[in-house]
Motif scaffolding. Structure first.
Motif, PDB file in Angstrom:
ATOM      1  N   UNK A  56       0.815  -1.210   0.000  1.00 46.27           N
ATOM      2  CA  UNK A  56       0.000   0.000   0.000  1.00 46.27           C
ATOM      3  C   UNK A  56       0.854   1.268   0.000  1.00 46.27           C
ATOM      4  N   UNK A  57       2.064   1.150   0.495  1.00 43.64           N
ATOM      5  CA  UNK A  57       2.979   2.296   0.568  1.00 43.64           C
ATOM      6  C   UNK A  57       3.821   2.455  -0.693  1.00 43.64           C
ATOM      7  N   UNK A  58       3.981   1.366  -1.429  1.00 43.84           N
ATOM      8  CA  UNK A  58       4.854   1.397  -2.611  1.00 43.84           C
ATOM      9  C   UNK A  58       4.274   2.295  -3.696  1.00 43.84           C
ATOM     10  N   UNK A 110       8.955  -7.320   1.503  1.00 47.72           N
ATOM     11  CA  UNK A 110       7.876  -8.167   1.024  1.00 47.72           C
ATOM     12  C   UNK A 110       6.603  -7.319   0.982  1.00 47.72           C
ATOM     13  N   UNK A 111       5.741  -7.521   0.008  1.00 44.84           N
ATOM     14  CA  UNK A 111       4.512  -6.721  -0.075  1.00 44.84           C
ATOM     15  C   UNK A 111       3.660  -6.732   1.194  1.00 44.84           C
ATOM     16  N   UNK A 149       9.452  -9.703  -8.897  1.00 45.46           N
ATOM     17  CA  UNK A 149       8.667  -8.700  -9.609  1.00 45.46           C
ATOM     18  C   UNK A 149       8.550  -7.433  -8.758  1.00 45.46           C
ATOM     19  N   UNK A 150       9.096  -6.358  -9.263  1.00 44.01           N
ATOM     20  CA  UNK A 150       9.083  -5.075  -8.567  1.00 44.01           C
ATOM     21  C   UNK A 150       7.679  -4.491  -8.583  1.00 44.01           C
ATOM     22  N   UNK A 151       7.168  -4.156  -7.393  1.00 39.51           N
ATOM     23  CA  UNK A 151       5.851  -3.527  -7.282  1.00 39.51           C
ATOM     24  C   UNK A 151       5.972  -2.014  -7.165  1.00 39.51           C
ATOM     25  N   UNK A 152       7.081  -1.561  -6.627  1.00 41.33           N
ATOM     26  CA  UNK A 152       7.292  -0.133  -6.439  1.00 41.33           C
ATOM     27  C   UNK A 152       8.378   0.104  -5.424  1.00 41.33           C
ATOM     28  N   UNK A 205      11.289   9.655   2.800  1.00 40.96           N
ATOM     29  CA  UNK A 205      10.416  10.814   3.013  1.00 40.96           C
ATOM     30  C   UNK A 205       8.940  10.427   2.907  1.00 40.96           C
ATOM     31  N   UNK A 206       8.608   9.534   1.985  1.00 46.72           N
ATOM     32  CA  UNK A 206       7.218   9.072   1.849  1.00 46.72           C
ATOM     33  C   UNK A 206       6.799   8.283   3.091  1.00 46.72           C
TER      34      UNK A 206
END
Length: 158
Positions: free
Chosen positions: A5-7, A103-104, A134-137, A142-143
Motif C-alpha cells: 500500500x505504501x509502494x 515483502x509486499x 517482480x518489482x511492485x514499487x 520521506x514518503x
C-alpha cells in the motif's frame, strides 16, 4: 499499512543505462538515488545521488579536499564529462550491497526497521515468484515518514 500500500512508482535504471541519463534523471526529479535493476529487471543496487557526485569529483580532490580550492570554475564546470561514455554499473561502488527489498505484506514498521538498519533512502517492494522477482514499487524515506507522521496526526494526509 502494508508495504504494497505504501509502494509507489519510482524511476529505475538498469546497470547498462547511460550514466549521464541517470544523473539527469536524478537532477530533474530531485531524487535521493535510483533503484538499479539487473538484466532480468530485478533490484540489484541503489545508486545514491552522493555516489554519482563522487564519480564527478577527481580522485585527487577526494584524497585531498584542499585541492578543490585551486580548481578554477572553468574546469569545475566540466566535471560532468566524467560521466560521458559510462554505464550506471560503472558508477556503482564495488562495495554496493544489494538493495533492501521488502515483502509486499511487510508492515510499515518492518519497512522502517529495514530502512533504518541499512541506512537506505529507499526500499524496493517486490514479490518473489518462481519466475523471478517482480518489482511492485518503491518506498522512499520521506514518503514513509509522511505516512507515519500522518497516521500519528502530526502532518495532514495527502
Amino acid at each position: 499499512m502494508r508495504a504494497r500500500d505504501l509502494a509507489v512508482g519510482y524511476e529505475t535504471v538498469s546497470v547498462d543505462s547511460d550514466a549521464m541519463d541517470a544523473a539527469r534523471l536524478m537532477a530533474e526529479h530531485k531524487l535521493p538515488g535510483l533503484l538499479v535493476l539487473d538484466e532480468r529487471g530485478e533490484p540489484k543496487a541503489i545508486l545514491p545521488a552522493s555516489q554519482m557526485i563522487k564519480v564527478l569529483v577527481p580522485a585527487y580532490v577526494i584524497e585531498d579536499p584542499t585541492l578543490a580550492a585551486v580548481v578554477d570554475e572553468k574546469h569545475a564546470d566540466r566535471l560532468c564529462q566524467a560521466l560521458a561514455g559510462r554505464r550506471v554499473g560503472d558508477c556503482l561502488s564495488s562495495k554496493a550491497p544489494p538493495p533492501p527489498v521488502a515483502d509486499p505484506d511487510d508492515t510499515a514498521l518492518e519497512v522502517a526497521a529495514l530502512m533504518a538498519q541499512v541506512r537506505s533512502p529507499l526500499v524496493a517492494v517486490a514479490e518473489k515468484a518462481k519466475d523471478g522477482t517482480h518489482l511492485l514499487g518503491v518506498i522512499t524515506a520521506s514518503h514513509l515518514l509522511h505516512e507515519l507522521l500522518g497516521a500519528a496526526g502530526v502532518v495532514s494526509p495527502k
